[in-house]
Design a protein around this motif. Structure first.
Motif, short mmCIF file in Angstrom:
data_model
loop_
_atom_site.label_atom_id
_atom_site.label_comp_id
_atom_site.label_asym_id
_atom_site.label_seq_id
_atom_site.Cartn_x
_atom_site.Cartn_y
_atom_site.Cartn_z
N ILE A 96 0.83 -1.20 0.00
CA ILE A 96 0.00 0.00 0.00
C ILE A 96 0.87 1.25 0.00
O ILE A 96 0.60 2.22 -0.73
N TYR A 97 1.95 1.25 0.80
CA TYR A 97 2.87 2.39 0.76
C TYR A 97 3.44 2.57 -0.64
O TYR A 97 3.51 3.70 -1.15
N ARG A 98 3.86 1.49 -1.25
CA ARG A 98 4.48 1.57 -2.57
C ARG A 98 3.52 2.16 -3.60
O ARG A 98 3.91 2.97 -4.45
N LEU A 99 2.25 1.77 -3.52
CA LEU A 99 1.27 2.20 -4.51
C LEU A 99 0.73 3.60 -4.26
O LEU A 99 0.34 4.29 -5.21
N THR A 100 0.68 4.02 -3.00
CA THR A 100 0.02 5.30 -2.68
C THR A 100 0.97 6.38 -2.19
O THR A 100 0.62 7.56 -2.27
N VAL A 150 -13.09 -4.89 -1.83
CA VAL A 150 -12.96 -6.08 -0.99
C VAL A 150 -12.11 -7.10 -1.73
O VAL A 150 -12.36 -7.38 -2.91
N VAL A 151 -11.10 -7.64 -1.07
CA VAL A 151 -10.26 -8.69 -1.68
C VAL A 151 -10.36 -9.96 -0.84
O VAL A 151 -10.64 -9.90 0.36
N PRO A 152 -10.14 -11.12 -1.46
CA PRO A 152 -10.18 -12.38 -0.71
C PRO A 152 -9.11 -12.41 0.38
O PRO A 152 -8.06 -11.77 0.26
N ASN A 153 -9.39 -13.17 1.41
CA ASN A 153 -8.44 -13.32 2.52
C ASN A 153 -7.82 -14.71 2.44
O ASN A 153 -8.50 -15.72 2.59
N ALA A 166 -4.46 -4.32 -8.29
CA ALA A 166 -5.65 -4.34 -9.14
C ALA A 166 -6.90 -3.88 -8.40
O ALA A 166 -7.82 -3.31 -9.00
N ALA A 167 -6.94 -4.10 -7.09
CA ALA A 167 -8.14 -3.78 -6.31
C ALA A 167 -8.17 -2.34 -5.82
O ALA A 167 -9.24 -1.76 -5.63
N LEU A 168 -7.01 -1.76 -5.58
CA LEU A 168 -6.95 -0.45 -4.96
C LEU A 168 -7.59 0.63 -5.85
O LEU A 168 -7.33 0.71 -7.04
N ASN A 169 -8.42 1.45 -5.24
CA ASN A 169 -9.05 2.59 -5.91
C ASN A 169 -8.40 3.86 -5.37
O ASN A 169 -8.51 4.14 -4.17
N PRO A 170 -7.72 4.65 -6.18
CA PRO A 170 -7.02 5.82 -5.66
C PRO A 170 -7.92 6.86 -5.01
O PRO A 170 -7.43 7.70 -4.24
N ASP A 171 -9.23 6.80 -5.28
CA ASP A 171 -10.16 7.76 -4.67
C ASP A 171 -10.70 7.29 -3.33
O ASP A 171 -11.35 8.06 -2.62
N ILE A 172 -10.45 6.02 -2.99
CA ILE A 172 -10.97 5.43 -1.75
C ILE A 172 -9.78 5.03 -0.89
O ILE A 172 -9.06 4.09 -1.24
N PRO A 173 -9.56 5.69 0.25
CA PRO A 173 -8.36 5.41 1.06
C PRO A 173 -8.50 4.20 1.98
O PRO A 173 -8.20 4.24 3.17
#
Length: 214
Positions: A96-100, A150-153, A166-173
């Motif tokens: 998450i740090y790397r992507l955001t 939501v991603v599988p666990n 693929a799941a991360l939405n840049p508008d949703i933290p």
């Protein structure tokens, strides 16, 4: 910037912020058992090199000890000689740090985020509309509609980390592991805390609204 070049004051400040947040969330019952994890990034950031303080694995988060946190690099490896193990989900924080490029990530397990994420898990996202605390995510559109990923666990953390891009939405933290818990982030600890509290309000609102319709 190497870890050794990060000012001591910044490192100590990150640890102090984590202790305060940990205490507040523990008082709310958001760390059942030894679940959940918190992190704050320190020093300069690039997608290839960064460092962050993260909760140690297997600690009771309702008490404070000198072994509550340790510093790790972008691959989740300890930056200093230590017998402590970083939280098992440190690789998810790193991704998450790397992507955001965010400054803090907080992860908690609650009844509401577990139930709601299980209910919407097959759809891959939790829809929410017209709930006041959507504004707490920095979304001010009237009657705003959002979808929280939501991603599988999986038991294998690297498998989960691979799904984040693929799941991360840049508008949703935030992003939710199905029937597990939410990761919320922000530019700093204050913002990450605000986002997490807003998500938890939204989850409870959805749950209670669905219950009223039955």
């Amino acid at each position: 910037m190497s870890f050794t070049n990060i000012p001591l004051e910044e490192k100590l400040g990150a640890l102090d912020e984590l202790r305060k947040v940990k205490e507040q969330f523990a008082a709310r019952g958001w760390f059942p058992g030894t679940s959940g994890n918190l992190s704050i990034r320190v020093g300069e950031f690039s997608t290839d090199t960064f460092h962050f303080a993260v909760t140690s694995s297997g600690k009771d988060k309702s008490v404070h000890t000198p072994e509550d946190f340790l510093f790790v690099d972008q691959q989740g490896r300890p930056c200093e000689a230590t017998s402590l193990k970083p939280s098992a989900e440190t690789l998810i924080h790193a991704e998450i740090y790397r992507l955001t490029g965010c400054g803090a990530i907080f992860h908690v397990h609650t009844i509401y985020n577990n139930i709601i994420s299980e209910g919407y898990g097959d759809k891959g996202a939790i829809p929410a509309q017209g709930i006041e605390l959507i504004k707490g995510l920095g979304i001010w559109e009237e009657n705003a509609r959002i979808e929280i990923p939501v991603v599988p666990n999986y038991a294998e953390i690297p498998r989960i980390a691979e799904l984040i891009p693929a799941a991360l939405n840049p508008d949703i933290p935030g992003i939710v592991l199905r029937n597990h818990g939410i990761y919320a982030w922000g530019a700093n600890a204050f913002e990450a805390k605000r986002h997490l509290e807003s998500f938890e309000f939204i989850f409870e609102h959805i749950y209670r609204s669905l219950a009223l319709r039955q």
